[in-house]
Motif scaffolding. Structure first.
Motif, PDB file in Angstrom:
ATOM      1  N   ASP A 172      25.100  86.820   3.823  1.00 50.79           N
ATOM      2  CA  ASP A 172      25.232  88.234   2.082  1.00 50.79           C
ATOM      3  C   ASP A 172      24.182  88.537   1.983  1.00 50.79           C
ATOM      4  OD1 ASP A 172      26.423  88.137  -0.149  1.00 50.79           O
ATOM      5  OD2 ASP A 172      25.472  85.771  -1.172  1.00 50.79           O
ATOM      6  N   SER A 174      21.648  91.030  -1.272  1.00 50.64           N
ATOM      7  CA  SER A 174      21.268  91.197  -2.723  1.00 50.64           C
ATOM      8  C   SER A 174      20.682  92.111  -2.466  1.00 50.64           C
ATOM      9  CB  SER A 174      20.149  90.026  -3.364  1.00 50.64           C
ATOM     10  OG  SER A 174      20.369  89.946  -4.207  1.00 50.64           O
ATOM     11  N   ARG A 278      32.109  83.195  -3.943  1.00 50.61           N
ATOM     12  CA  ARG A 278      30.983  83.082  -3.978  1.00 50.61           C
ATOM     13  C   ARG A 278      30.664  81.127  -3.970  1.00 50.61           C
ATOM     14  NH1 ARG A 278      26.491  86.603  -5.901  1.00 50.61           N
ATOM     15  NH2 ARG A 278      28.124  88.098  -4.595  1.00 50.61           N
ATOM     16  N   SER A 282      27.527  80.321  -1.256  1.00 49.96           N
ATOM     17  CA  SER A 282      26.369  79.690  -2.022  1.00 49.96           C
ATOM     18  C   SER A 282      24.733  79.764  -1.134  1.00 49.96           C
ATOM     19  CB  SER A 282      26.213  78.342  -2.797  1.00 49.96           C
ATOM     20  OG  SER A 282      25.898  77.458  -1.980  1.00 49.96           O
ATOM     21  N   ASP A 285      23.786  83.420   0.052  1.00 51.44           N
ATOM     22  CA  ASP A 285      23.516  84.116  -1.235  1.00 51.44           C
ATOM     23  C   ASP A 285      21.894  83.890  -1.726  1.00 51.44           C
ATOM     24  OD1 ASP A 285      23.883  85.461  -3.481  1.00 51.44           O
ATOM     25  OD2 ASP A 285      24.009  83.862  -4.173  1.00 51.44           O
TER      26      ASP A 285
END
Length: 323
Positions: A172, A174, A278, A282, A285
């Motif tokens: 992921d 960010s 999502r 997790s 993330d």
């Protein structure tokens, strides 16, 4: 090792767990006592069998006096005299042996390691014949690795376990308001055990979708470096997933990065790319967000404590979804 030898490792005619143990041994990732002692975990670094030398990877798998007897009595008939590193041993053997011989080698290696664990944790002594009998049982002809099914447009909400011999990679990205990107990576086996975790940062990045594509390229490169050859990669970015599957267009700024990713696919024997919501991504993330604080780090067979509960939640969710 050379890429061709990694390929031989993962294509061995043997149960997947034998290939995984061989992979860990080649990268010095097995929890031998000398390694644990050097990290302050184990108080006694000696071999639990002979009690005469530190239990290194080389000693535990090849050069303990009892283990030498196992290799000599095996169909391979190894006479082990001069010590060398596990990787040197693998490089020489894999370069000369055929698939059948490699499968035999890895099944014995796995049985030797399991016999060591039986002795250490259950005080169970195994004879040479018992170790070799276990090894022969690990090579059924029907034991073939298969890739997980593609899920198409199915929007799965929880983490799913891979098939035996497949490494599940979740990644992921960010993005901060400053456009600095954080990347997260987690690789697990079919039991949900962590094989590797990583964080990294990059910036500035034009958009969140481009950050996801860059994270995919980073994750594939990391999987290649770690020796994973059968991978199932999962993303929670539907735009990137649809672009990869060519169901949506118009994101030309992604094309160069996506082409780089596709070039990396020749490094893998099995590759599957799927989408998950999502909630099923997790851990990756959370790692991507932690990257801004932790920077560029890699963990082998563990992950930061901050994501341990999320990893456990994934395991529980995967069990529930299979009922």
């Amino acid at each position: 090792m050379r890429p061709a030898l990694w390929l031989k490792l993962w294509k061995a005619e043997v149960a997947p767990r034998c290939c995984e143990t061989a992979w860990r041994a080649c990268l010095n990732l097995l929890p031998v006592r000398a390694l644990l002692h050097s990290r302050g975990v184990a108080t006694d670094p000696l071999c639990p069998r002979c009690l005469a030398a530190p239990e290194t990877h080389e000693h535990a798998l090849f050069f303990c006096p009892f283990i030498k007897q196992v290799w000599f009595a095996s169909p391979l008939g190894f006479r082990l005299h001069e010590e060398c590193s596990v990787q040197e041993f693998f490089t020489e053997f894999l370069g000369a042996a055929d698939c059948n011989g490699i499968g035999m080698f890895f099944s014995i290696l796995y049985s030797v390691w399991q016999a060591r664990n039986d002795l250490l944790f259950s005080a169970k002594q195994s004879s040479v014949d018992q170790i070799l009998l276990r090894a022969s049982s690990l090579r059924p002809s029907s034991n073939q690795l298969t890739a997980p099914h593609r899920h198409g447009r199915e929007h799965v909400s929880s983490w799913r376990r891979p098939a035996a011999g497949i490494f599940k990679v979740n990644f992921d990205a960010s993005l901060l308001q400053s456009h600095e990107a954080g990347f997260g990576f987690i690789a697990r086996n079919k039991e949900g055990e962590v094989l590797a975790a990583a964080t990294s940062t990059m910036g500035p990045v034009l958009s969140s979708v481009l950050a996801e594509a860059l994270a995919l390229r980073w994750a594939l490169g990391l999987a290649k470096e770690l020796g994973f050859r059968r991978i199932w990669v999962e993303t929670d970015c539907l735009v990137l997933y649809n672009y990869w599957e060519r169901r949506e267009g118009g994101f030309s700024h992604l094309e160069t990065v996506v082409k780089d990713c596709r070039l990396l696919l020749c490094s893998f024997d099995v590759f599957t790319f799927t989408f998950v919501r999502r909630t099923g991504n997790s851990v990756a993330d959370a790692l991507a967000k932690l990257a801004f604080r932790l920077g560029c780090l890699v963990w082998i067979e563990e992950a930061p404590l901050e994501v341990s509960s999320l990893i456990q939640d994934d395991v529980f969710a995967s069990v529930a979804s299979s009922l």
